[in-house]
Enzyme design. Structure first.
Site, short mmCIF file in Angstrom:
data_model
loop_
_atom_site.label_atom_id
_atom_site.label_comp_id
_atom_site.label_asym_id
_atom_site.label_seq_id
_atom_site.Cartn_x
_atom_site.Cartn_y
_atom_site.Cartn_z
N HIS A 3 7.90 12.67 71.03
CA HIS A 3 9.29 12.19 71.08
C HIS A 3 10.22 13.01 70.18
CE1 HIS A 3 8.24 8.81 73.51
NE2 HIS A 3 7.45 8.27 72.60
N ASP A 51 0.39 10.44 78.03
CA ASP A 51 0.77 9.27 77.23
C ASP A 51 1.58 8.28 78.07
OD1 ASP A 51 1.17 8.65 74.00
OD2 ASP A 51 2.86 7.91 75.19
N HIS A 87 4.26 6.92 77.31
CA HIS A 87 5.70 7.17 77.14
C HIS A 87 6.09 8.59 77.55
CE1 HIS A 87 4.57 4.01 74.18
NE2 HIS A 87 5.66 3.45 74.66
N ASP A 142 -2.19 5.25 75.13
CA ASP A 142 -1.53 3.94 75.24
C ASP A 142 -1.27 3.56 76.70
OD1 ASP A 142 0.23 6.07 75.30
OD2 ASP A 142 1.62 5.26 73.80
ZN ZN Z 1 3.09 6.55 73.75
#
Ligand code: ZN
Length: 334
Positions: A124, A160, A162, A245
């Site tokens: 991120h 991931d 995200h 995740d």
């Molecule tokens: Zn993540």
């Protein structure tokens, strides 16, 4: 497979109640040890030149100052976004980015793949902004270092839960990015993207509904995406943003996907890397159930190391909008 690890990685947010806890990497190390899979390799620190290939000088300075002015034991959010830091977090983050550099150096020297078991995570982190538990974009720093030093193409693969907004932001100059992620979900980015730059780098963003996807669908999606991306780019190196995740039961993410996907990803990465002679470096991103994370990492690297054959896939298991995106990508000229 070598595990790039340093006990310093447990000093970021040590003792702080936070999903991105120091227990995550400690649990993975303990699990790998119990399986006889912990073969450690010491990381380097990322130098200033390496960080500056991805991040602005202003942001690097700011992150350093904001950590180092904290008292021992106290924590605060980085002023750029939702990344909780403590006094030693900058020092740890520099070694996390360096850890992925060590992993890719090792792999590129023809010694085999390496898994950088680092934290804080990175995908991120944007050029001028840390956010989402991340300070520096570890995968991007290592990929850029590889591209700069060798002049060769590098692909970042991100599974991931995200979207890696920070990684997508720096596509170009020999660096390509392929990601699947929940959408809409944090950080709000990650709409469908299927883009090739004039230099031939690719930016492929595949959103998955947060309601989830079947395990077979997820494996088939990655088998198709990875084989297509690697055939198209013929990258010399692959950096894997390995975030677990997405697994069923994860307390932060959870796409309802079963743990056997961890073996499939290891097998698929091995298959494409061997076919093209590409160096592979894994780096840890998310995954917030420490016990499940240990099992998932072990399964991926065991499948990779043992040359497990990737499972048969069924295109019908992939949701129609994603299948359409993959078909559109398959039609790209070589
Ligand atoms: Zn993540």
């Amino acid at each position: 497979m070598k595990i790039v690890y340093d006990p310093l990685y447990e000093e970021h947010l040590r003792g702080v109640a936070h999903p991105e806890t120091a227990d995550r990497v400690a649990a993975v190390v303990a699990h790998l040890r119990s399986r006889g899979l912990f073969d450690p390799l010491a990381p380097q620190d990322a130098g200033e030149a390496a960080l500056l290939r991805v991040h602005t000088r202003g942001y690097i300075e700011r992150a350093k100052q904001e950590c180092e002015r904290l008292d021992q034991g106290s924590v605060a959010e980085l002023s750029t976004g939702d990344t909780v830091v403590g006094q030693r977090s900058y020092e740890v983050a520099v070694r996390a980015a360096g850890g992925v550099m060590t992993a890719i150096d090792y792999a590129a020297a023809g010694r085999g793949a390496a898994f950088a078991l680092v934290r804080p995570p990175g995908h991120h982190a944007e050029p001028a902004r840390g956010m989402g538990f991340c300070m520096f974009n570890n995968a991007a720093v290592a990929a850029r270092a590889f591209a700069a030093e060798t002049g060769q193409r590098v692909l970042i693969v991100d599974f991931d839960y995200h979207h890696g907004n920070g990684t997508q932001a720096i596509v170009g100059g020999g660096l390509s990015y392929v990601s699947t992620h929940a959408h809409p979900a944090y950080p709000g980015t990650g709409v469908r993207s299927l883009r090739r730059t004039a230099e031939g780098d690719i930016d492929v963003s595949v959103p998955i509904t947060p309601f989830g996807i079947s395990t077979e669908g997820f494996i088939t999606l990655w088998a198709t995406l990875l084989r297509q991306a690697v055939a198209l780019l013929q990258p010399h190196a692959i950096v894997v943003s390995a975030g677990y995740d997405y697994l069923s039961g994860d307390p932060v993410g959870d796409l309802g996907v079963g743990i056997e996907s961890a073996d499939a990803l290891g097998a698929l990465l091995r298959e494409v890397a061997q076919e093209r002679g590409a160096a592979v470096a894994f780096c840890l991103e998310g995954g917030y159930d420490p016990v499940q994370l240990g099992v998932a990492v072990a399964r991926t690297l065991f499948a990779y190391d043992t040359g497990t054959v990737a499972p048969e896939t069924d295109p019908r298991a992939v949701p129609a909008p994603i299948r359409a995106q993959l078909e559109e990508m398959a039609a790209w000229p070589e």
